[in-house]
Design a protein around this motif. Sequence first.
Motif, PDB file in Angstrom:
ATOM      1  N   ALA A 180       0.836  -1.190   0.000  1.00 56.47           N
ATOM      2  CA  ALA A 180       0.000   0.000   0.000  1.00 56.47           C
ATOM      3  C   ALA A 180       0.875   1.245   0.000  1.00 56.47           C
ATOM      4  O   ALA A 180       1.949   1.260   0.589  1.00 56.47           O
ATOM      5  CB  ALA A 180      -0.898  -0.005   1.219  1.00 56.47           C
ATOM      6  N   ASP A 181       0.421   2.272  -0.672  1.00 59.53           N
ATOM      7  CA  ASP A 181       1.088   3.567  -0.671  1.00 59.53           C
ATOM      8  C   ASP A 181       0.333   4.479   0.289  1.00 59.53           C
ATOM      9  O   ASP A 181      -0.885   4.641   0.183  1.00 59.53           O
ATOM     10  CB  ASP A 181       1.092   4.180  -2.064  1.00 59.53           C
ATOM     11  N   ILE A 182       1.054   5.053   1.237  1.00 63.60           N
ATOM     12  CA  ILE A 182       0.422   5.882   2.265  1.00 63.60           C
ATOM     13  C   ILE A 182       1.260   7.138   2.469  1.00 63.60           C
ATOM     14  O   ILE A 182       2.494   7.073   2.534  1.00 63.60           O
ATOM     15  CB  ILE A 182       0.311   5.126   3.608  1.00 63.60           C
ATOM     16  N   VAL A 183       0.585   8.282   2.586  1.00 66.71           N
ATOM     17  CA  VAL A 183       1.230   9.545   2.928  1.00 66.71           C
ATOM     18  C   VAL A 183       0.613  10.020   4.237  1.00 66.71           C
ATOM     19  O   VAL A 183      -0.607  10.147   4.346  1.00 66.71           O
ATOM     20  CB  VAL A 183       1.027  10.603   1.832  1.00 66.71           C
ATOM     21  N   ILE A 184       1.459  10.270   5.227  1.00 72.79           N
ATOM     22  CA  ILE A 184       0.998  10.763   6.519  1.00 72.79           C
ATOM     23  C   ILE A 184       1.476  12.204   6.651  1.00 72.79           C
ATOM     24  O   ILE A 184       2.670  12.490   6.507  1.00 72.79           O
ATOM     25  CB  ILE A 184       1.538   9.898   7.673  1.00 72.79           C
ATOM     26  N   THR A 185       0.528  13.092   6.896  1.00 78.27           N
ATOM     27  CA  THR A 185       0.861  14.509   6.984  1.00 78.27           C
ATOM     28  C   THR A 185       0.767  15.017   8.411  1.00 78.27           C
ATOM     29  O   THR A 185       0.157  14.394   9.274  1.00 78.27           O
ATOM     30  CB  THR A 185      -0.090  15.351   6.107  1.00 78.27           C
ATOM     31  N   ASP A 186       1.375  16.155   8.629  1.00 77.96           N
ATOM     32  CA  ASP A 186       1.283  16.885   9.881  1.00 77.96           C
ATOM     33  C   ASP A 186       0.545  18.180   9.531  1.00 77.96           C
ATOM     34  O   ASP A 186       1.144  19.237   9.406  1.00 77.96           O
ATOM     35  CB  ASP A 186       2.685  17.163  10.416  1.00 77.96           C
ATOM     36  N   TYR A 187      -0.755  18.049   9.299  1.00 82.59           N
ATOM     37  CA  TYR A 187      -1.565  19.156   8.799  1.00 82.59           C
ATOM     38  C   TYR A 187      -2.623  19.523   9.828  1.00 82.59           C
ATOM     39  O   TYR A 187      -3.393  18.685  10.270  1.00 82.59           O
ATOM     40  CB  TYR A 187      -2.229  18.747   7.480  1.00 82.59           C
ATOM     41  N   HIS A 188      -2.639  20.779  10.212  1.00 80.96           N
ATOM     42  CA  HIS A 188      -3.619  21.299  11.162  1.00 80.96           C
ATOM     43  C   HIS A 188      -4.389  22.401  10.445  1.00 80.96           C
ATOM     44  O   HIS A 188      -3.929  23.552  10.375  1.00 80.96           O
ATOM     45  CB  HIS A 188      -2.932  21.839  12.421  1.00 80.96           C
ATOM     46  N   PRO A 189      -5.571  22.059   9.891  1.00 78.92           N
ATOM     47  CA  PRO A 189      -6.304  23.028   9.067  1.00 78.92           C
ATOM     48  C   PRO A 189      -6.807  24.226   9.869  1.00 78.92           C
ATOM     49  O   PRO A 189      -7.175  24.104  11.040  1.00 78.92           O
ATOM     50  CB  PRO A 189      -7.471  22.211   8.525  1.00 78.92           C
ATOM     51  N   ALA A 190      -6.814  25.366   9.202  1.00 84.10           N
ATOM     52  CA  ALA A 190      -7.319  26.594   9.817  1.00 84.10           C
ATOM     53  C   ALA A 190      -8.840  26.651   9.765  1.00 84.10           C
ATOM     54  O   ALA A 190      -9.455  27.416  10.496  1.00 84.10           O
ATOM     55  CB  ALA A 190      -6.727  27.806   9.111  1.00 84.10           C
ATOM     56  N   THR A 191      -9.434  25.858   8.877  1.00 83.79           N
ATOM     57  CA  THR A 191     -10.893  25.785   8.753  1.00 83.79           C
ATOM     58  C   THR A 191     -11.303  24.322   8.877  1.00 83.79           C
ATOM     59  O   THR A 191     -10.481  23.428   8.691  1.00 83.79           O
ATOM     60  CB  THR A 191     -11.358  26.342   7.391  1.00 83.79           C
ATOM     61  N   PRO A 192     -12.554  24.055   9.160  1.00 86.82           N
ATOM     62  CA  PRO A 192     -13.001  22.668   9.295  1.00 86.82           C
ATOM     63  C   PRO A 192     -12.705  21.851   8.031  1.00 86.82           C
ATOM     64  O   PRO A 192     -12.835  22.341   6.914  1.00 86.82           O
ATOM     65  CB  PRO A 192     -14.509  22.796   9.522  1.00 86.82           C
ATOM     66  N   LEU A 193     -12.305  20.609   8.239  1.00 80.02           N
ATOM     67  CA  LEU A 193     -11.993  19.696   7.141  1.00 80.02           C
ATOM     68  C   LEU A 193     -13.051  18.595   7.130  1.00 80.02           C
ATOM     69  O   LEU A 193     -13.259  17.927   8.146  1.00 80.02           O
ATOM     70  CB  LEU A 193     -10.598  19.094   7.355  1.00 80.02           C
ATOM     71  N   HIS A 194     -13.721  18.437   5.982  1.00 81.41           N
ATOM     72  CA  HIS A 194     -14.729  17.394   5.845  1.00 81.41           C
ATOM     73  C   HIS A 194     -14.808  16.967   4.388  1.00 81.41           C
ATOM     74  O   HIS A 194     -14.129  17.536   3.522  1.00 81.41           O
ATOM     75  CB  HIS A 194     -16.095  17.847   6.383  1.00 81.41           C
TER      76      HIS A 194
END
Length: 76
Positions: A1-15
């Motif tokens: 499997a190919d997986i990307v793990i980010t360190d992302y803290h959105p400034a607006t709601p993520l959905h």
Amino acid sequence: ADIVITDYHPATPLHGANVAGHLLFAMDAGHVRHVLVDGAAVLRDRTPVLLDAVAARQESLAATERLWARLASIEP
């Protein structure tokens, strides 16, 4: 499997309705922390696993110097 793990803290709601916008306009390479390809780590804690990053940068800088020297020798 190919997986990307980010360190992302959105400034607006993520959905689900706006995830594409976050991917296109907010996230960039700086948010990527780990990458697995076929289950094997190729980037761990933002550090390449499969190459010597310091040696690659030195090689790149040397190639750049050679390229600029060649370009300087071209007559207009």
